[in-house]
Design an enzyme around this catalytic site. Sequence first.
Site, PDB file in Angstrom:
ATOM      1  N   GLY A   9       0.836  -1.199   0.000  1.00  0.00           N
ATOM      2  CA  GLY A   9       0.000   0.000   0.000  1.00  0.00           C
ATOM      3  C   GLY A   9       0.864   1.238   0.000  1.00  0.00           C
ATOM      4  O   GLY A   9       2.098   1.162   0.078  1.00  0.00           O
ATOM      5  N   MET A  11       2.126   4.977   1.605  1.00  0.00           N
ATOM      6  CA  MET A  11       2.413   5.422   2.958  1.00  0.00           C
ATOM      7  C   MET A  11       1.107   5.777   3.661  1.00  0.00           C
ATOM      8  O   MET A  11       0.116   6.129   3.019  1.00  0.00           O
ATOM      9  CB  MET A  11       3.323   6.663   2.918  1.00  0.00           C
ATOM     10  CG  MET A  11       4.701   6.411   2.330  1.00  0.00           C
ATOM     11  SD  MET A  11       5.731   7.908   2.341  1.00  0.00           S
ATOM     12  CE  MET A  11       4.831   8.963   1.209  1.00  0.00           C
ATOM     13  N   LYS A  15       0.188  -0.151   7.247  1.00  0.00           N
ATOM     14  CA  LYS A  15       0.970  -1.382   7.068  1.00  0.00           C
ATOM     15  C   LYS A  15       1.632  -1.828   8.372  1.00  0.00           C
ATOM     16  O   LYS A  15       1.559  -2.998   8.742  1.00  0.00           O
ATOM     17  CB  LYS A  15       2.031  -1.176   5.971  1.00  0.00           C
ATOM     18  CG  LYS A  15       1.463  -0.932   4.590  1.00  0.00           C
ATOM     19  CD  LYS A  15       2.554  -0.804   3.547  1.00  0.00           C
ATOM     20  CE  LYS A  15       3.506   0.341   3.819  1.00  0.00           C
ATOM     21  NZ  LYS A  15       2.807   1.667   3.849  1.00  0.00           N
ATOM     22  N   SER A  16       2.293  -0.904   9.051  1.00  0.00           N
ATOM     23  CA  SER A  16       2.983  -1.277  10.294  1.00  0.00           C
ATOM     24  C   SER A  16       1.993  -1.622  11.389  1.00  0.00           C
ATOM     25  O   SER A  16       2.255  -2.501  12.220  1.00  0.00           O
ATOM     26  CB  SER A  16       3.905  -0.134  10.745  1.00  0.00           C
ATOM     27  OG  SER A  16       4.945   0.078   9.804  1.00  0.00           O
ATOM     28  N   ASP A  86       8.682  -5.962   8.207  1.00  0.00           N
ATOM     29  CA  ASP A  86       8.173  -4.623   7.919  1.00  0.00           C
ATOM     30  C   ASP A  86       9.191  -3.838   7.100  1.00  0.00           C
ATOM     31  O   ASP A  86      10.384  -4.159   7.093  1.00  0.00           O
ATOM     32  CB  ASP A  86       7.859  -3.888   9.222  1.00  0.00           C
ATOM     33  CG  ASP A  86       6.900  -2.737   9.025  1.00  0.00           C
ATOM     34  OD1 ASP A  86       6.143  -2.747   8.031  1.00  0.00           O
ATOM     35  OD2 ASP A  86       6.887  -1.815   9.863  1.00  0.00           O
ATOM     36  N   GLU A  87       8.697  -2.794   6.417  1.00  0.00           N
ATOM     37  CA  GLU A  87       9.533  -1.954   5.541  1.00  0.00           C
ATOM     38  C   GLU A  87      10.271  -2.814   4.520  1.00  0.00           C
ATOM     39  O   GLU A  87      11.451  -2.611   4.221  1.00  0.00           O
ATOM     40  CB  GLU A  87      10.523  -1.126   6.358  1.00  0.00           C
ATOM     41  CG  GLU A  87       9.902  -0.291   7.463  1.00  0.00           C
ATOM     42  CD  GLU A  87       9.004   0.837   6.951  1.00  0.00           C
ATOM     43  OE1 GLU A  87       8.991   1.069   5.729  1.00  0.00           O
ATOM     44  OE2 GLU A  87       8.324   1.464   7.774  1.00  0.00           O
ATOM     45  N   ALA A  88       9.557  -3.788   3.965  1.00  0.00           N
ATOM     46  CA  ALA A  88      10.185  -4.771   3.074  1.00  0.00           C
ATOM     47  C   ALA A  88      10.647  -4.182   1.754  1.00  0.00           C
ATOM     48  O   ALA A  88      11.431  -4.805   1.038  1.00  0.00           O
ATOM     49  CB  ALA A  88       9.217  -5.931   2.819  1.00  0.00           C
ATOM     50  N   GLN A  89      10.171  -2.986   1.424  1.00  0.00           N
ATOM     51  CA  GLN A  89      10.634  -2.357   0.184  1.00  0.00           C
ATOM     52  C   GLN A  89      12.133  -2.081   0.212  1.00  0.00           C
ATOM     53  O   GLN A  89      12.773  -1.974  -0.837  1.00  0.00           O
ATOM     54  CB  GLN A  89       9.867  -1.059  -0.090  1.00  0.00           C
ATOM     55  CG  GLN A  89      10.185   0.100   0.846  1.00  0.00           C
ATOM     56  CD  GLN A  89       9.312   0.117   2.075  1.00  0.00           C
ATOM     57  OE1 GLN A  89       8.606  -0.849   2.367  1.00  0.00           O
ATOM     58  NE2 GLN A  89       9.337   1.220   2.815  1.00  0.00           N
TER      59      GLN A  89
END
Length: 243
Positions: A9, A11, A15-16, A86-89
Amino acid sequence: MAELVFFSGTMDCGKSTLALQMDHNHRARGRGGVRFSRNDRAGESRISSRLGLETDAVEVVDGTDFWEEVMLRRTQGQRVDYLICDEAQFYTPEQVEQLAKVVDEIDVDVFAFGITADFRTRLFPGSQRLVELADRVQVLQVEALCWCGRRATHNARTVDGVMVTEGAQVVVGDVDMAGDSAAAPVAGDHVPVVGYETLCRRHYMRRVTAHGAALMGQQDPLLPFEVDACLWRGSGGAGTAGA
């Protein structure tokens, strides 16, 4: 059967928050897991939500090997049934392949959370590999909103309130309409403020940020329709050429 699931998704779409909720749910059912994150807004080795939720995590760096991380814990007797990523990008494509291996070879569920595209609308390498390898890609149902009220579909970076489309792909900041996210010192007294916000496609293409819209709203309207903000000298677009 274990799965690699990518929750994607823009920002500010939760997500977190979802990552922390899923971790709580699985632990409540007696499952053992490991939380991972990279470049979280709260600092190193943290997963944080804008709602105020925060917990510890293992910081992912370029040298992190997820296969080794899981095998080390299992050989030490720790139960590992799932991973929260998390923050997998920000993960490398090779690390995403390691996550797929963990799922396929030792039946560990992997729940990855991240942004798909950067402020230039280009795919993050880690997100691209997740889309290619994930068993499921799930777009979060909580919609981030543009300043105009439409559904936000694009992530924008601003410098002093003006949208930019060039620069390093990764500059850690936060979604903040006031633009007070990250700063880099330059010559003189002025410190440019780098911020992020989510925009609908219309205003992303026209480079109209919340700051720009507020400034234009203070001016007397000259035309009965919305002017392309790239022609407005405050947008950082074509209109600045002769300024």
